[in-house]
Each structure stands twice: as C-alpha cells, then as structure tokens.
Write a protein that holds these residues in place. Structure first.
Motif, PDB file in Angstrom:
ATOM      1  N   ILE A 105      45.460   9.947  32.376  1.00 43.82           N
ATOM      2  CA  ILE A 105      45.832  10.003  33.792  1.00 43.82           C
ATOM      3  C   ILE A 105      46.832  11.124  34.092  1.00 43.82           C
ATOM      4  CG2 ILE A 105      47.016   8.732  35.626  1.00 43.82           C
ATOM      5  CD1 ILE A 105      45.653   6.220  34.698  1.00 43.82           C
ATOM      6  N   PRO A 106      47.895  11.335  33.298  1.00 42.03           N
ATOM      7  CA  PRO A 106      48.810  12.455  33.610  1.00 42.03           C
ATOM      8  C   PRO A 106      48.125  13.812  33.600  1.00 42.03           C
ATOM      9  CG  PRO A 106      49.839  10.934  32.076  1.00 42.03           C
ATOM     10  CD  PRO A 106      48.414  10.508  32.182  1.00 42.03           C
ATOM     11  N   ALA A 107      47.252  14.048  32.607  1.00 33.47           N
ATOM     12  CA  ALA A 107      46.542  15.327  32.568  1.00 33.47           C
ATOM     13  C   ALA A 107      45.601  15.463  33.753  1.00 33.47           C
ATOM     14  CB  ALA A 107      45.766  15.448  31.251  1.00 33.47           C
ATOM     15  N   LEU A 108      44.928  14.369  34.118  1.00 35.43           N
ATOM     16  CA  LEU A 108      44.017  14.406  35.265  1.00 35.43           C
ATOM     17  C   LEU A 108      44.779  14.657  36.554  1.00 35.43           C
ATOM     18  CD1 LEU A 108      41.144  14.042  36.323  1.00 35.43           C
ATOM     19  CD2 LEU A 108      41.587  11.583  36.485  1.00 35.43           C
ATOM     20  N   ALA A 109      45.931  14.010  36.706  1.00 41.79           N
ATOM     21  CA  ALA A 109      46.746  14.227  37.908  1.00 41.79           C
ATOM     22  C   ALA A 109      47.246  15.664  37.972  1.00 41.79           C
ATOM     23  CB  ALA A 109      47.924  13.250  37.920  1.00 41.79           C
ATOM     24  N   PHE A 110      47.666  16.206  36.833  1.00 37.59           N
ATOM     25  CA  PHE A 110      48.117  17.595  36.779  1.00 37.59           C
ATOM     26  C   PHE A 110      46.993  18.544  37.181  1.00 37.59           C
ATOM     27  CE2 PHE A 110      49.102  21.611  34.747  1.00 37.59           C
ATOM     28  CZ  PHE A 110      50.463  21.763  34.980  1.00 37.59           C
ATOM     29  N   PHE A 111      45.779  18.268  36.689  1.00 36.61           N
ATOM     30  CA  PHE A 111      44.628  19.112  37.015  1.00 36.61           C
ATOM     31  C   PHE A 111      44.291  19.048  38.508  1.00 36.61           C
ATOM     32  CE2 PHE A 111      40.011  19.366  37.660  1.00 36.61           C
ATOM     33  CZ  PHE A 111      39.783  20.673  37.248  1.00 36.61           C
ATOM     34  N   VAL A 112      44.334  17.840  39.065  1.00 39.05           N
ATOM     35  CA  VAL A 112      43.997  17.690  40.490  1.00 39.05           C
ATOM     36  C   VAL A 112      45.016  18.392  41.369  1.00 39.05           C
ATOM     37  CG1 VAL A 112      43.786  16.014  42.363  1.00 39.05           C
ATOM     38  CG2 VAL A 112      42.707  15.557  40.155  1.00 39.05           C
ATOM     39  N   VAL A 113      46.305  18.219  41.062  1.00 40.77           N
ATOM     40  CA  VAL A 113      47.360  18.767  41.924  1.00 40.77           C
ATOM     41  C   VAL A 113      47.446  20.286  41.812  1.00 40.77           C
ATOM     42  CG1 VAL A 113      49.855  18.807  42.324  1.00 40.77           C
ATOM     43  CG2 VAL A 113      48.683  16.637  41.897  1.00 40.77           C
ATOM     44  N   PHE A 114      47.362  20.824  40.599  1.00 41.87           N
ATOM     45  CA  PHE A 114      47.605  22.245  40.399  1.00 41.87           C
ATOM     46  C   PHE A 114      46.339  23.082  40.230  1.00 41.87           C
ATOM     47  CE2 PHE A 114      51.519  20.190  38.978  1.00 41.87           C
ATOM     48  CZ  PHE A 114      52.463  20.904  39.692  1.00 41.87           C
ATOM     49  N   VAL A 117      40.198  24.018  46.317  1.00 38.64           N
ATOM     50  CA  VAL A 117      39.573  23.591  47.576  1.00 38.64           C
ATOM     51  C   VAL A 117      40.246  24.292  48.757  1.00 38.64           C
ATOM     52  CG1 VAL A 117      39.162  21.614  49.094  1.00 38.64           C
ATOM     53  CG2 VAL A 117      38.847  21.379  46.628  1.00 38.64           C
ATOM     54  N   GLY A 118      41.572  24.446  48.695  1.00 40.26           N
ATOM     55  CA  GLY A 118      42.276  25.137  49.770  1.00 40.26           C
ATOM     56  C   GLY A 118      41.848  26.590  49.905  1.00 40.26           C
ATOM     57  N   VAL A 119      41.685  27.276  48.778  1.00 38.04           N
ATOM     58  CA  VAL A 119      41.221  28.671  48.824  1.00 38.04           C
ATOM     59  C   VAL A 119      39.806  28.758  49.373  1.00 38.04           C
ATOM     60  CG1 VAL A 119      40.608  30.642  47.372  1.00 38.04           C
ATOM     61  CG2 VAL A 119      42.765  29.459  47.009  1.00 38.04           C
ATOM     62  N   LEU A 120      38.952  27.808  48.973  1.00 38.82           N
ATOM     63  CA  LEU A 120      37.581  27.800  49.472  1.00 38.82           C
ATOM     64  C   LEU A 120      37.554  27.615  50.992  1.00 38.82           C
ATOM     65  CD1 LEU A 120      34.555  27.823  48.879  1.00 38.82           C
ATOM     66  CD2 LEU A 120      34.685  25.351  48.495  1.00 38.82           C
ATOM     67  N   LEU A 121      38.365  26.703  51.503  1.00 41.05           N
ATOM     68  CA  LEU A 121      38.427  26.497  52.959  1.00 41.05           C
ATOM     69  C   LEU A 121      39.031  27.707  53.655  1.00 41.05           C
ATOM     70  CD1 LEU A 121      39.610  22.772  53.098  1.00 41.05           C
ATOM     71  CD2 LEU A 121      37.299  23.668  53.425  1.00 41.05           C
ATOM     72  N   SER A 134      40.805  35.398  50.044  1.00 43.50           N
ATOM     73  CA  SER A 134      40.337  34.123  49.495  1.00 43.50           C
ATOM     74  C   SER A 134      38.873  34.205  49.083  1.00 43.50           C
ATOM     75  CB  SER A 134      40.526  33.009  50.529  1.00 43.50           C
ATOM     76  OG  SER A 134      41.892  32.861  50.863  1.00 43.50           O
ATOM     77  N   VAL A 135      38.087  35.008  49.795  1.00 46.61           N
ATOM     78  CA  VAL A 135      36.689  35.206  49.408  1.00 46.61           C
ATOM     79  C   VAL A 135      36.618  35.831  48.014  1.00 46.61           C
ATOM     80  CG1 VAL A 135      34.553  36.431  49.939  1.00 46.61           C
ATOM     81  CG2 VAL A 135      35.885  35.376  51.777  1.00 46.61           C
ATOM     82  N   ILE A 136      37.442  36.838  47.777  1.00 43.53           N
ATOM     83  CA  ILE A 136      37.463  37.479  46.469  1.00 43.53           C
ATOM     84  C   ILE A 136      37.935  36.499  45.397  1.00 43.53           C
ATOM     85  CG2 ILE A 136      38.476  39.356  45.113  1.00 43.53           C
ATOM     86  CD1 ILE A 136      38.628  41.001  47.618  1.00 43.53           C
ATOM     87  N   ALA A 137      38.906  35.648  45.746  1.00 44.01           N
ATOM     88  CA  ALA A 137      39.375  34.639  44.795  1.00 44.01           C
ATOM     89  C   ALA A 137      38.249  33.683  44.417  1.00 44.01           C
ATOM     90  CB  ALA A 137      40.550  33.873  45.388  1.00 44.01           C
ATOM     91  N   VAL A 138      37.460  33.263  45.395  1.00 42.71           N
ATOM     92  CA  VAL A 138      36.336  32.372  45.107  1.00 42.71           C
ATOM     93  C   VAL A 138      35.306  33.082  44.239  1.00 42.71           C
ATOM     94  CG1 VAL A 138      34.438  31.065  46.131  1.00 42.71           C
ATOM     95  CG2 VAL A 138      36.686  31.037  47.218  1.00 42.71           C
ATOM     96  N   ILE A 139      35.064  34.355  44.513  1.00 45.51           N
ATOM     97  CA  ILE A 139      34.125  35.130  43.694  1.00 45.51           C
ATOM     98  C   ILE A 139      34.611  35.197  42.248  1.00 45.51           C
ATOM     99  CG2 ILE A 139      33.161  37.437  43.318  1.00 45.51           C
ATOM    100  CD1 ILE A 139      33.097  37.804  46.339  1.00 45.51           C
ATOM    101  N   LEU A 140      35.913  35.407  42.053  1.00 44.12           N
ATOM    102  CA  LEU A 140      36.474  35.448  40.704  1.00 44.12           C
ATOM    103  C   LEU A 140      36.284  34.114  39.991  1.00 44.12           C
ATOM    104  CD1 LEU A 140      39.807  37.443  41.206  1.00 44.12           C
ATOM    105  CD2 LEU A 140      37.856  38.123  39.814  1.00 44.12           C
ATOM    106  N   VAL A 141      36.504  33.019  40.715  1.00 44.46           N
ATOM    107  CA  VAL A 141      36.324  31.699  40.112  1.00 44.46           C
ATOM    108  C   VAL A 141      34.866  31.483  39.711  1.00 44.46           C
ATOM    109  CG1 VAL A 141      36.406  29.220  40.562  1.00 44.46           C
ATOM    110  CG2 VAL A 141      38.288  30.668  41.300  1.00 44.46           C
ATOM    111  N   LEU A 142      33.939  31.860  40.580  1.00 45.94           N
ATOM    112  CA  LEU A 142      32.522  31.677  40.286  1.00 45.94           C
ATOM    113  C   LEU A 142      32.078  32.539  39.104  1.00 45.94           C
ATOM    114  CD1 LEU A 142      31.039  31.537  43.908  1.00 45.94           C
ATOM    115  CD2 LEU A 142      31.506  29.626  42.359  1.00 45.94           C
ATOM    116  N   VAL A 143      32.546  33.787  39.074  1.00 49.63           N
ATOM    117  CA  VAL A 143      32.187  34.670  37.965  1.00 49.63           C
ATOM    118  C   VAL A 143      32.771  34.158  36.655  1.00 49.63           C
ATOM    119  CG1 VAL A 143      32.471  36.993  37.028  1.00 49.63           C
ATOM    120  CG2 VAL A 143      31.901  36.699  39.435  1.00 49.63           C
TER     121      VAL A 143
END
Length: 299
Positions: A21-30, A36-40, A266-275
């Motif tokens: 749970i701590p690792a999952l919470a860390f992953f969700v928050v950070f 999701v915020g960058v995607l929006l 943010s578009v470029i950031a999403v592209i970097l994540v996808l690549v």
C-alpha cells in the motif's frame, strides 16, 4: 493439518498485500495523478499564471504539424542510440573488471562512481569552461587539438554531449553489471578454464550470455534516461548550435517555461511518456519470457 497450511498462506499473502500500500500510494500521488494532469493540460490553454481554458485538439494539431518536432524527435533518438552504443560496451567491460576479488578494485569502484554523485549542471559548467577555445584546457596547455570550437560546431557539440553523458552515467551501469557478474556461478568459469578457454572466450561464452537480462534492464534505464535528458544539455549547449542538440525534453521546457505555452509543452510531455513506454515494452519483449537464467545473474 491440511487446513492450516492454506490459512497460513492466505495470511502471508494478506500481510504482503498490506505492505504494497505505501508503494502504491506513492506511485499514485507522484506518478499517476501528475500524468493525468499533464494529459488533461495538453487539451487546455494556459500560460502558467492565468485561468485555464479549453483548447480541444488545437495543441495537438499545432505540435504534430510543427516542422521542428521531427527534428527534435530525431535528435532525441540519435542521442539515445549513440549514448547507448557508447555506454553499454564500456559499462559491461568496467563492471566485469570491477567484479574481481582484488582489493584495489574496491577502491577503484568508489573512484569510478564519483561522476554520478556530481550535479549534471555542475558538470556541464565545468566542461563548458574546459572546452572554451580561448581560456579552456587546450589554450592553457597549448594543445592544438583541444583548441576548437567544441560547442559552436553541430557535430562537435553533439559529440561533446554524448561524451559528457557517457562519462557521468557509465559508472552507474557498470555497478549494475558488476552485481550481475558476481552472481554468475564461479563453477562455470572453472569448468571453462579446465577446458582450456581463455579470458576472452570465457567472457563471450559465459559472461555475456548470463548478462542477457541485466543488459535489458540497463538498456531500459538508458533509454528512459536519454528521453528525459535536459539539464546537462540546457546548461552545456542550450540546444545549439542552431538546433543541433535540441532534444524533446529541452523543446518542452522552452515552450512551457520560456514561451509560457503550457498546453503545447504538455503535448510534448505526453509524447515523451508514450515513446518511453513503447520502448520499455519493446525492450521487455526483446528479453523474452525465459526466466531459466534469472538465478544466474543479477537482473
């Protein structure tokens, strides 16, 4: 007796589930929420200070139709491929060398690891001063080869970026390979030595095959690190000369924090994540599903 074992196993799995749970919470928050915020934000219009407006697909169409995007993407892939080609052989050789049992190798391991402890920005400033054609190392020692416009020529500037990146991160990957080599059973080397195999033959017949999954792990870290490489290039060349070293991460910074265009950035950031995700999955698939050697190496 037979019903106690499943109950104990269920209890162990339940306790292990709570520990995640701590690792999952860390992953969700950070990780998940910022992603999701960058995607929006890639579908919004925002200058970083005022109100956020809806832009629809205008940011995506503007970035995807920008003639500078293919060039930045090409430079990013070029940095990734060339740095991987330089770092991987050097890291494997250094890691294999440091995996020996000699006492002085422990001291060398500490010395070799020092570049990774230094700030990338500090390294960039240092190399920028050393390579200055008028006041740098070449002019001070009167070495004609070093008296060149290293950061003013596109090919030389690209080579300097690759050299500095490799110089800083080879120790980290060498440490990974060192751990992998030390987990290879010594009996394999002893049997090969009894068969008359030399050091070179043992390296190519035993060490490299057993480091297969370690190479995949190290390569994944190199690829992801190359995609997010920013601070060193920003301080060293600022993407120049021209756009010779303008990678996607630097392009994202210039659009977002210099031009105040958070949506396109943010578009470029999403592209970097996808690549990065696509390349990571490709490397994972390249490693295959065979785990028969997982106990023989440190991947």
């Amino acid at each position: 007796m037979t019903t106690a074992r499943p109950a104990s196993r269920a209890g162990r799995s339940g306790s292990l589930g709570w520990m995640t749970i701590p690792a999952l919470a860390f992953f969700v928050v950070f990780a998940l929420i910022p992603l999701v915020g960058v995607l929006l934000l890639s579908f919004a219009q925002w200058d970083g200070l005022g109100e956020i407006g809806i832009a629809g697909f205008s940011n995506w169409s503007a970035i995807l139709s920008d003639p500078g995007l293919p060039h930045a993407l090409w430079i990013t892939f070029l940095v990734m491929v060339v740095s991987w080609a330089v770092q991987t052989p050097a890291s494997i050789l250094m890691g294999t060398f440091l995996a020996g049992q000699q006492r002085y190798r422990a001291v060398l391991s500490v010395i070799f690891f020092i570049p990774l402890l230094l700030s990338s920005a500090a390294l960039a400033i240092t190399y920028k001063a050393l390579l200055d054609p008028n006041f740098g190392l070449g002019a001070g020692l009167n070495i004609p080869f070093l008296v060149q416009d290293w950061l003013g020529e596109p090919v030389l500037a690209f080579g300097v970026v690759i050299f500095v990146v490799s110089w800083q991160y080879i120790p980290f990957h060498a440490l990974i390979y060192q751990g992998g080599v030390r987990q290879i059973p010594r009996s394999m080397y002893e049997a090969a030595q009894l068969d008359g195999a030399g050091r070179v033959r043992r390296f190519f017949s035993i060490t490299l095959p057993q480091l297969k999954y370690t190479i995949i792990t190290s390569s994944t870290l190199m690829v992801v690190g190359s995609l997010t490489l920013f601070d060193l290039i920003f301080v060293l060349t600022a993407g120049g000369p021209g756009d010779a070293t303008r990678v996607l991460a630097l392009d994202m910074y210039k659009r977002g924090f210099q031009a105040n265009l958070m949506g396109p950035a943010s578009v470029i950031a999403v592209i970097l994540v996808l690549v990065g995700l696509a390349l990571s999955l490709f490397l994972r698939r390249l490693g295959g599903r065979d785990h028969s050697h997982s106990q023989l190496e440190g991947a």
